[in-house]
Design a protein around this motif. Structure first.
Motif, PDB file in Angstrom:
ATOM      1  N   LEU A   1       0.807  -1.214   0.000  1.00 16.55           N
ATOM      2  CA  LEU A   1       0.000   0.000   0.000  1.00 16.55           C
ATOM      3  C   LEU A   1       0.845   1.270   0.000  1.00 16.55           C
ATOM      4  CD1 LEU A   1      -2.725  -1.105   2.578  1.00 16.55           C
ATOM      5  CD2 LEU A   1      -2.939  -1.022   0.097  1.00 16.55           C
ATOM      6  N   SER A   2       2.173   1.120   0.031  1.00 21.81           N
ATOM      7  CA  SER A   2       3.055   2.293   0.055  1.00 21.81           C
ATOM      8  C   SER A   2       2.985   3.092  -1.243  1.00 21.81           C
ATOM      9  CB  SER A   2       4.507   1.864   0.318  1.00 21.81           C
ATOM     10  OG  SER A   2       4.991   1.069  -0.754  1.00 21.81           O
ATOM     11  N   LYS A   3       2.467   2.462  -2.314  1.00 19.06           N
ATOM     12  CA  LYS A   3       2.357   3.143  -3.600  1.00 19.06           C
ATOM     13  C   LYS A   3       1.063   3.939  -3.713  1.00 19.06           C
ATOM     14  CE  LYS A   3       6.199   1.200  -4.864  1.00 19.06           C
ATOM     15  NZ  LYS A   3       7.460   1.981  -4.870  1.00 19.06           N
ATOM     16  N   LEU A   4       0.320   4.030  -2.590  1.00 18.06           N
ATOM     17  CA  LEU A   4      -0.897   4.851  -2.539  1.00 18.06           C
ATOM     18  C   LEU A   4      -0.681   5.901  -1.449  1.00 18.06           C
ATOM     19  CD1 LEU A   4      -3.568   1.986  -2.674  1.00 18.06           C
ATOM     20  CD2 LEU A   4      -2.790   3.406  -4.588  1.00 18.06           C
ATOM     21  N   PRO A   5       0.082   6.949  -1.728  1.00 15.46           N
ATOM     22  CA  PRO A   5       0.535   7.885  -0.691  1.00 15.46           C
ATOM     23  C   PRO A   5      -0.571   8.677  -0.008  1.00 15.46           C
ATOM     24  CG  PRO A   5       1.072   8.720  -2.883  1.00 15.46           C
ATOM     25  CD  PRO A   5       0.618   7.299  -3.060  1.00 15.46           C
TER      26      PRO A   5
ATOM     27  N   LEU B   1      -2.162  -8.799   6.148  1.00 17.85           N
ATOM     28  CA  LEU B   1      -2.274  -7.501   5.497  1.00 17.85           C
ATOM     29  C   LEU B   1      -1.081  -6.653   5.902  1.00 17.85           C
ATOM     30  CD1 LEU B   1      -4.067  -5.684   3.739  1.00 17.85           C
ATOM     31  CD2 LEU B   1      -5.278  -4.989   5.802  1.00 17.85           C
ATOM     32  N   ASP B   2      -0.266  -6.289   4.920  1.00 19.31           N
ATOM     33  CA  ASP B   2       0.944  -5.513   5.181  1.00 19.31           C
ATOM     34  C   ASP B   2       0.669  -4.034   4.912  1.00 19.31           C
ATOM     35  OD1 ASP B   2       3.424  -4.461   5.545  1.00 19.31           O
ATOM     36  OD2 ASP B   2       4.447  -5.746   4.095  1.00 19.31           O
ATOM     37  N   CYS B   3       0.564  -3.263   5.983  1.00 20.73           N
ATOM     38  CA  CYS B   3       0.358  -1.815   5.876  1.00 20.73           C
ATOM     39  C   CYS B   3       1.565  -1.048   6.411  1.00 20.73           C
ATOM     40  CB  CYS B   3      -0.887  -1.397   6.656  1.00 20.73           C
ATOM     41  SG  CYS B   3      -2.372  -2.310   6.272  1.00 20.73           S
ATOM     42  N   SER B   4       2.674  -1.748   6.651  1.00 20.71           N
ATOM     43  CA  SER B   4       3.805  -1.192   7.401  1.00 20.71           C
ATOM     44  C   SER B   4       4.407   0.050   6.758  1.00 20.71           C
ATOM     45  CB  SER B   4       4.883  -2.258   7.598  1.00 20.71           C
ATOM     46  OG  SER B   4       5.280  -2.789   6.344  1.00 20.71           O
ATOM     47  N   ASN B   5       4.407   0.120   5.428  1.00 20.22           N
ATOM     48  CA  ASN B   5       5.013   1.272   4.753  1.00 20.22           C
ATOM     49  C   ASN B   5       3.976   2.230   4.182  1.00 20.22           C
ATOM     50  OD1 ASN B   5       7.727   0.383   5.150  1.00 20.22           O
ATOM     51  ND2 ASN B   5       7.420  -1.118   3.505  1.00 20.22           N
ATOM     52  N   SER B   6       2.739   2.108   4.635  1.00 18.64           N
ATOM     53  CA  SER B   6       1.671   2.960   4.122  1.00 18.64           C
ATOM     54  C   SER B   6       1.520   4.213   4.989  1.00 18.64           C
ATOM     55  CB  SER B   6       0.348   2.190   4.113  1.00 18.64           C
ATOM     56  OG  SER B   6      -0.130   2.020   5.433  1.00 18.64           O
ATOM     57  N   ASN B   7       0.631   5.109   4.532  1.00 16.55           N
ATOM     58  CA  ASN B   7       0.299   6.316   5.292  1.00 16.55           C
ATOM     59  C   ASN B   7      -1.068   6.210   5.951  1.00 16.55           C
ATOM     60  OD1 ASN B   7       2.703   7.746   4.639  1.00 16.55           O
ATOM     61  ND2 ASN B   7       1.868   8.211   2.609  1.00 16.55           N
ATOM     62  N   LEU B   8      -1.539   4.975   6.125  1.00 14.40           N
ATOM     63  CA  LEU B   8      -2.848   4.762   6.733  1.00 14.40           C
ATOM     64  C   LEU B   8      -2.900   5.330   8.149  1.00 14.40           C
ATOM     65  CD1 LEU B   8      -3.804   1.082   5.777  1.00 14.40           C
ATOM     66  CD2 LEU B   8      -4.855   3.174   4.915  1.00 14.40           C
TER      67      LEU B   8
END
Length: 352
Positions: free
Chosen positions: A78-82, A98-105
């Motif tokens: 999800l890191s490619k959805l800034p 579900l890997d959200c570790s590098n996201s901006n959620l």
């Protein structure tokens, strides 16, 4: 592209009728890339029963809602959805990580059974649905009970000996701020199915609830046929480990005096006195609840037609309050001791 156009663009290109196995949308990496979609705002992905993976990159999505995708196993990085801040995942039982570790959620709404790798600022809202499994004999009022609980007409009711329910059906509803999920299984003694087919479908119903079961409603009109007793024993001995009976409520349907406690107690005593086996069933369960879910899909030309329908609707509302007040008390914890892995083998061994 406007926020409204984003959903319209998606709906035009992806349809759950096309049996999509993958949704792959790559947006603009730079402003000069005019061939790529420029999606922004909220997006809903719902009802893709064969979908296995979702890959979204370089889009300006701010919220993403994914639901009712039973085969979904992977949501890519999800890191490619800034700009994505909110993610909701609902009723996707095959998705376990579900890997959200590098996201901006900053907000995630997902079931408890999904293992989440979270960024530091994420606020997780775990779904606290109460899952109710419905089991009963064909003609006992099982589908009517589901309609009463969900306050809908989504379950096919029938007044015939042939079951109207041939597959597993799952519906959500809210009551007093709590979300419930009702899973209806095919009826016992279904005249269109042999025993092996019937029990396989029941197994599929259980497999739809990886989160765990809060309560099993065993529906009977009080007759307690040999097949009902056999299926009850199957649920107790072959499908679940010890302790399941603490999560079973017997729902006695078609009881006219369901609003009268003394009459309900009298009927319960009569059932206890019928046989040792029935008494053992009743005494080992959570409780016996009496209801009368009279039909509202009456086809008649009588002058009192509307009056009878209104009376039946009122009776169903009373039944619903009784059932939901009971579920509110007993649905405290989930029952997670379902033997999913070897369930089919045990069912086949049970029926020989």
């Amino acid at each position: 592209m406007t926020k409204e156009q984003t959903q319209e663009w998606f709906d035009a290109r992806y349809s759950n009728e096309k049996n999509e196995k993958e949704i792959n949308i790559v947006g603009k990496e730079n402003l000069l890339d005019f061939s790529k979609p420029d999606l922004e705002g909220p997006l809903k992905i719902k009802g893709f029963t064969n979908l296995e993976s979702i890959n979204l990159k370089y889009l300006k999505l701010t919220s993403l809602e994914i639901s009712d995708c039973s085969q979904l196993r992977k949501i890519t990085d999800l890191s490619k959805l800034p700009k994505l801040k909110c993610l909701s995942v609902r009723n996707c039982p095959s998705l376990i990580e579900l890997d959200c570790s590098n996201s901006n959620l900053t907000s995630l709404d997902c079931p408890e059974y999904i293992t989440v790798k979270s960024p530091p600022n994420l606020v997780t809202t775990e779904e606290k649905e109460k899952f109710i499994l419905i089991v009963g004999r064909t003609g006992s009022g099982k589908s009517a009970l589901c309609n009463v609980l969900t306050d809908t007409n989504k379950f096919m009711e029938g007044g015939y000996a042939v079951s109207e329910t041939l597959n597993v059906q799952k519906e959500y509803f809210d009551w007093k701020g709590t979300k419930y999920c009702v899973v209806d299984t095919v009826g016992i003694e279904n005249t269109r199915l042999n025993m092996k087919e019937l029990l396989h479908i029941m197994a599929d119903g259980i497999n739809l609830i990886p989160e765990g079961i809060n309560q099993v409603l065993f529906v009977t009109d009080g007759s307690f046929s040999e097949s009902e007793i056999r299926t009850y024993n199957l649920s107790r001995d072959s499908i679940f480990e010890s302790g399941i009976l603490d999560y079973v409520t017997i729902v006695r349907t078609k009881f006219t005096n369901f609003k009268n406690k003394s009459e309900c107690d009298k009927d319960k005593r009569a059932m206890l006195e019928r046989s040792v086996t029935i008494a053992e069933m009743i005494n080992s369960c959570n409780d016996v609840i009496h209801v009368d879910n009279l039909p509202t899909n009456i086809i008649d030309d009588d002058s009192d037609y509307e009056e009878r329908v209104n009376i039946n609707r009122n009776a169903r509302r009373r039944s619903r309050n009784i059932l939901l007040n009971h579920l509110e008390k007993v649905c405290k914890d989930k029952y997670n001791k379902i033997k999913i892995d070897d369930l089919r083998d045990k069912l086949l061994a049970y029926i020989g």
